[in-house]
Design a protein around this motif. Structure first.
Motif, short mmCIF file in Angstrom:
data_model
loop_
_atom_site.label_atom_id
_atom_site.label_comp_id
_atom_site.label_asym_id
_atom_site.label_seq_id
_atom_site.Cartn_x
_atom_site.Cartn_y
_atom_site.Cartn_z
N UNK A 39 0.13 -14.72 11.56
CA UNK A 39 -0.62 -13.48 11.37
C UNK A 39 -2.04 -13.66 11.89
N UNK A 40 -2.53 -12.66 12.60
CA UNK A 40 -3.91 -12.66 13.08
C UNK A 40 -4.74 -11.80 12.13
N UNK A 41 -5.54 -12.44 11.27
CA UNK A 41 -6.38 -11.73 10.30
C UNK A 41 -7.65 -11.31 11.02
N UNK A 42 -7.90 -10.02 11.09
CA UNK A 42 -9.02 -9.47 11.85
C UNK A 42 -10.01 -8.79 10.91
N UNK A 43 -11.15 -9.42 10.68
CA UNK A 43 -12.17 -8.89 9.77
C UNK A 43 -12.58 -7.46 10.12
N UNK A 44 -12.62 -7.16 11.41
CA UNK A 44 -13.09 -5.84 11.84
C UNK A 44 -12.14 -4.71 11.47
N UNK A 45 -10.92 -5.02 11.05
CA UNK A 45 -9.98 -3.98 10.66
C UNK A 45 -10.21 -3.45 9.24
N UNK A 46 -11.05 -4.14 8.47
CA UNK A 46 -11.39 -3.65 7.14
C UNK A 46 -12.28 -2.43 7.30
N UNK A 47 -11.76 -1.27 6.96
CA UNK A 47 -12.45 0.03 7.10
C UNK A 47 -12.85 0.33 8.54
N UNK A 55 -5.87 -6.47 8.48
CA UNK A 55 -7.13 -6.56 7.75
C UNK A 55 -6.97 -7.67 6.72
N UNK A 56 -8.05 -8.41 6.44
CA UNK A 56 -7.96 -9.46 5.43
C UNK A 56 -8.20 -8.98 3.99
N UNK A 57 -8.52 -7.71 3.79
CA UNK A 57 -8.74 -7.20 2.44
C UNK A 57 -7.50 -7.49 1.59
N UNK A 58 -7.69 -7.74 0.30
CA UNK A 58 -6.60 -8.21 -0.55
C UNK A 58 -5.39 -7.28 -0.51
N UNK A 59 -5.58 -5.97 -0.61
CA UNK A 59 -4.43 -5.07 -0.63
C UNK A 59 -3.68 -5.08 0.71
N UNK A 60 -4.40 -5.22 1.81
CA UNK A 60 -3.75 -5.32 3.13
C UNK A 60 -3.07 -6.68 3.26
N UNK A 61 -3.73 -7.73 2.77
CA UNK A 61 -3.15 -9.08 2.83
C UNK A 61 -1.85 -9.14 2.03
N UNK A 62 -1.85 -8.57 0.82
CA UNK A 62 -0.63 -8.57 0.01
C UNK A 62 0.48 -7.76 0.67
N UNK A 63 0.13 -6.63 1.26
CA UNK A 63 1.11 -5.84 2.00
C UNK A 63 1.68 -6.68 3.14
N UNK A 83 -13.02 -4.65 -1.41
CA UNK A 83 -12.34 -5.64 -0.59
C UNK A 83 -11.31 -6.43 -1.39
N UNK A 84 -11.61 -6.70 -2.65
CA UNK A 84 -10.75 -7.54 -3.49
C UNK A 84 -9.70 -6.77 -4.28
N UNK A 85 -9.59 -5.47 -4.06
CA UNK A 85 -8.63 -4.65 -4.81
C UNK A 85 -7.20 -5.03 -4.40
N UNK A 86 -6.36 -5.41 -5.40
CA UNK A 86 -4.98 -5.80 -5.09
C UNK A 86 -4.03 -4.60 -5.07
N UNK A 87 -2.78 -4.88 -4.79
CA UNK A 87 -1.74 -3.85 -4.89
C UNK A 87 -1.37 -3.65 -6.35
N UNK A 88 -0.95 -2.44 -6.68
CA UNK A 88 -0.40 -2.22 -8.01
C UNK A 88 1.12 -2.43 -7.93
#
Length: 170
Positions: free
Chosen positions: A77-85, A54-62, A22-27
């Motif tokens: 932005x509507x952050x939707x927890x259910x979109x993570x995976x 999705x609120x996951x870090x890589x999606x959030x940074x994107x 979940x916390x993986x950022x963008x490279x």
């Protein structure tokens, strides 16, 4: 009139940093990809009425990079927890919910759900795979036309207008 759905897979993530998925950022490449796709969207005036992520870090940074490039207010932005995976069923319910309120939405999430959702919405004959058999590479953006009535969105009721990948822009 049809509804417009833009599906964007998050950009390339950084696997070198030890952290939870979940916390993986963008490279560095992912940061460039998301800015590049955002610039492409801005140049074509692809500005959604609603951005769902999705609120996951890589999606959030994107999402934040896209918002910056297309001048979309991050506070909207509507952050939707259910979109993570999420699988395509979860994505479909989210799309129906938001398309009942808006005509043009952008959803930013993860594979394999994004690719499965695109295959669900659009007939396979319309889809262009990479040489390695991928459909939604990182930071790929699919532009899809859907029926005006969100309740009627189901298997193969979408029409893909564009599928753009960062590699297409280099």
């Amino acid at each position: 009139m049809t509804k417009e759905l833009y599906l964007l897979r998050h950009a390339k993530s950084d696997w070198s940093t030890p952290c939870s998925d979940f916390d993986r950022p963008l490279n560095t490449r992912g940061k460039h990809q998301s800015i590049q796709i955002g610039q492409w969207m801005q140049a074509r005036q692809i500005i959604p009425q609603c951005l769902v992520s999705s609120p996951a870090v890589r999606a959030r940074e994107t999402t934040l990079n896209i918002c910056d490039m297309i001048h979309f207010n991050v506070m909207d932005v509507s952050w939707q927890d259910e979109l993570y995976h999420a699988n395509h069923h979860v994505m479909l319910e989210a799309v129906k919910k938001f398309l009942s309120q808006y005509d043009k939405i952008l959803m930013i999430a993860h594979n394999p759900g994004m690719e499965d959702f695109l295959k669900f919405l659009c007939p396979d004959k319309e889809l262009a795979y990479t040489k390695t058999g991928k459909l939604m590479t990182t930071a790929s953006l699919a532009c899809i036309c859907l029926p005006n009535d969100p309740a009627s969105i189901q298997l193969h009721t979408g029409y893909i207008e564009t599928l753009i990948r960062p590699g297409d822009l280099d």
